[in-house]
Design an enzyme around this catalytic site. Structure first.
Site, PDB file in Angstrom:
ATOM      1  N   ILE A  65      -3.860  12.764 -17.165  1.00  0.00           N
ATOM      2  CA  ILE A  65      -4.853  12.523 -15.977  1.00  0.00           C
ATOM      3  C   ILE A  65      -4.582  13.630 -15.036  1.00  0.00           C
ATOM      4  O   ILE A  65      -3.451  13.561 -14.347  1.00  0.00           O
ATOM      5  CB  ILE A  65      -4.743  11.216 -15.521  1.00  0.00           C
TER       6      ILE A  65
ATOM      7  N   TYR B 226       3.340   1.285   0.002  1.00  0.00           N
ATOM      8  CA  TYR B 226       3.782   0.908   1.339  1.00  0.00           C
ATOM      9  C   TYR B 226       4.477  -0.548   1.445  1.00  0.00           C
ATOM     10  O   TYR B 226       5.747  -0.452   1.958  1.00  0.00           O
ATOM     11  CB  TYR B 226       2.504   0.579   2.566  1.00  0.00           C
TER      12      TYR B 226
ATOM     13  N   THR C  74      -6.254   8.742  -6.926  1.00  0.00           N
ATOM     14  CA  THR C  74      -5.762   9.404  -5.638  1.00  0.00           C
ATOM     15  C   THR C  74      -6.568  10.785  -5.207  1.00  0.00           C
ATOM     16  O   THR C  74      -6.946  10.867  -4.030  1.00  0.00           O
ATOM     17  CB  THR C  74      -4.260   9.888  -5.833  1.00  0.00           C
ATOM     18  N   THR C  75      -7.017  11.318  -6.447  1.00  0.00           N
ATOM     19  CA  THR C  75      -7.663  12.617  -6.198  1.00  0.00           C
ATOM     20  C   THR C  75      -9.181  12.351  -5.667  1.00  0.00           C
ATOM     21  O   THR C  75      -9.845  13.395  -5.067  1.00  0.00           O
ATOM     22  CB  THR C  75      -7.840  13.519  -7.537  1.00  0.00           C
TER      23      THR C  75
ATOM     24  N   ARG D 183       4.179   8.781  -3.774  1.00  0.00           N
ATOM     25  CA  ARG D 183       3.123   8.230  -2.911  1.00  0.00           C
ATOM     26  C   ARG D 183       3.114   6.618  -2.737  1.00  0.00           C
ATOM     27  O   ARG D 183       2.677   6.055  -1.765  1.00  0.00           O
ATOM     28  CB  ARG D 183       1.619   8.490  -3.511  1.00  0.00           C
TER      29      ARG D 183
ATOM     30  N   TYR E 244      -0.023   3.035 -13.025  1.00  0.00           N
ATOM     31  CA  TYR E 244       0.036   4.364 -12.420  1.00  0.00           C
ATOM     32  C   TYR E 244       1.251   4.408 -11.534  1.00  0.00           C
ATOM     33  O   TYR E 244       1.442   3.839 -10.699  1.00  0.00           O
ATOM     34  CB  TYR E 244      -1.246   4.774 -11.586  1.00  0.00           C
TER      35      TYR E 244
ATOM     36  N   LYS F  55       0.187   6.122 -16.682  1.00  0.00           N
ATOM     37  CA  LYS F  55       0.208   7.500 -16.299  1.00  0.00           C
ATOM     38  C   LYS F  55       1.205   7.658 -15.373  1.00  0.00           C
ATOM     39  O   LYS F  55       1.735   7.163 -14.406  1.00  0.00           O
ATOM     40  CB  LYS F  55      -0.983   7.630 -15.056  1.00  0.00           C
TER      41      LYS F  55
END
Length: 292
Positions: free
Chosen positions: A202, A106, A43-44, A137, A132, A160
Site C-alpha cells: 500500500i 495516542y 494516513t496519506t 504514528r 495497519y 499493512k
C-alpha cells in the site's frame, strides 16, 4: 488475496473543501495506469483532519469511480473503537472490498486492548479487515503473537506492515501462514518485503508513479527479478523524496506540479519548504515522471 501495488490515495482539497472532481479524476487515472487497488482515507488521505461526513463521501467517491475495476480498501481506523466500527460499517454499506484499520494511536493499548479492539470491529461488521501496523504514528507495535491471535478471527485477513523490519514478514508467514495477506507500508523496502513473504504494497509513491510501481510488482510475480530491481532503483529517489517532510506534504506537491491536484494541506500540516520542493522536483525528473 489482495496483491500488487495499491495506492494510499491523497485527498485533494480546494478552498479547504474536498475537491471531489479532482479526486475522482485522479482515481480514474490511477486505475487506467494499471494500479492494483486503491486505499482512500488512510494516513496519506489526511484521515485525522477530515470530518466524518467527508470521510464517508471520499470512500463513496472512490467506489463510484472504481466500479469493480480494482479493489477499494477503505481506511476506517480510529483510536476510538466505536468510531472505527461506525466507519467500517459505512464502508461495508458503501461497497468497499475491505477495511484498513490502524492500531489505536495516542492511547497506546496493551496487546489485550489491541486484540479486543480488532475483535470488536470484526464482530460488528462483515468486511475483511487488514491491520495497519505503523509504530512511528500509532506509538504501539503489534507483536506477531498478538497478530496471530487476531488472524484467528475469520475476517482479519492481513496486515499493512510499516515497521520497515524486513525480518517481520518471514516470521509472520511462519507464525500465521502463507494465506495471511502481508502488504508493505513502506515504499523504500517494498521489493525486499516481497522477497521475505509479502504479496504487495500500500504505497505513497504510487500516487505519482502508479504504472511503474504496478510493473515492479508484476515483474516480481513473473519471476523477472532484474526488471523489478531496475524499476525499484529508478523509483528509490522518489521514495525518499516523498518522505523528505511529513507525508502527504511532498506527494501532494509532486502531484500539483504533475497537474493532478492542488497542493493544499489541512493544518496542522503546512506547505513543504522550498528546499523540499527542489528535492521533490529533482526526484521526479530523475525518474522521468516530469520533463527536465
Amino acid at each position: 488475496m489482495f496483491k500488487g501495488s495499491m495506492t494510499a490515495l491523497v485527498t485533494p482539497f480546494r478552498n479547504d473543501a474536498v475537491d471531489e472532481a479532482a479526486f475522482q479524476k485522479f482515481v480514474d487515472w490511477q486505475i487506467k495506469e494499471g494500479i492494483d487497488g486503491v486505499v482512500p482515507v488512510g494516513t496519506t488521505g489526511e484521515c485525522p483532519t477530515v470530518s466524518h461526513e467527508e470521510h464517508h463521501r471520499i470512500v463513496e467517491l472512490a467506489i463510484e469511480v472504481a466500479k469493480g475495476r480494482v479493489p477499494v480498501i477503505a481506511g476506517t481506523g480510529s483510536n476510538s473503537t466505536q468510531e472505527a466500527i461506525d466507519l467500517t460499517r459505512h464502508a461495508e454499506k458503501a461497497g468497499a472490498d475491505a477495511a484498513l484499520v490502524v492500531l489505536p494511536y495516542y492511547n497506546r493499548p496493551t496487546p489485550e486492548g489491541q486484540f479486543q479492539h480488532f475483535k470488536a470491529i470484526h464482530d460488528a461488521t462483515n468486511l475483511p479487515i487488514i491491520i495497519y501496523n505503523v509504530p512511528p504514528r500509532s506509538a504501539v507495535d503489534m507483536s506477531i503473537d498478538t497478530m496471530k491471535r487476531c488472524a484467528e478471527l475469520p475476517r482479519v485477513i492481513g496486515v499493512k506492515d510499516a515497521t520497515a523490519d524486513l525480518a517481520r514478514p518471514a516470521r509472520t508467514k511462519l507464525a500465521i501462514g502463507a494465506d495471511f495477506c502481508q502488504l508493505s507500508g513502506e515504499d523504500a523496502t517494498a521489493l525486499p518485503f516481497l522477497v521475505q513473504g509479502g504479496v504487495g504494497c500500500i504505497s505513497v509513491t504510487s500516487n505519482v508513479a502508479p504504472k511503474l510501481t504496478a510493473q515492479m510488482h508484476a515483474a516480481w510475480r513473473a519471476g523477472d527479478l532484474k526488471q523489478a530491481m531496475e524499476i525499484n532503483e529508478r523509483l528509490m529517489p522518489v521514495n525518499d523524496a516523498m518522505f523528505c517532510e511529513t507525508s502527504p506534504g511532498p506527494v501532494k506537491y509532486a502531484l500539483s506540479i504533475m497537474g493532478h491536484i492542488q497542493p493544499d494541506l489541512r493544518l496542522p500540516l503546512a506547505p513543504i519548504s522550498d528546499a523540499s520542493k527542489q528535492k521533490v522536483e529533482a526526484a521526479l525528473k530523475k525518474a522521468g515522471l516530469i520533463g527536465q
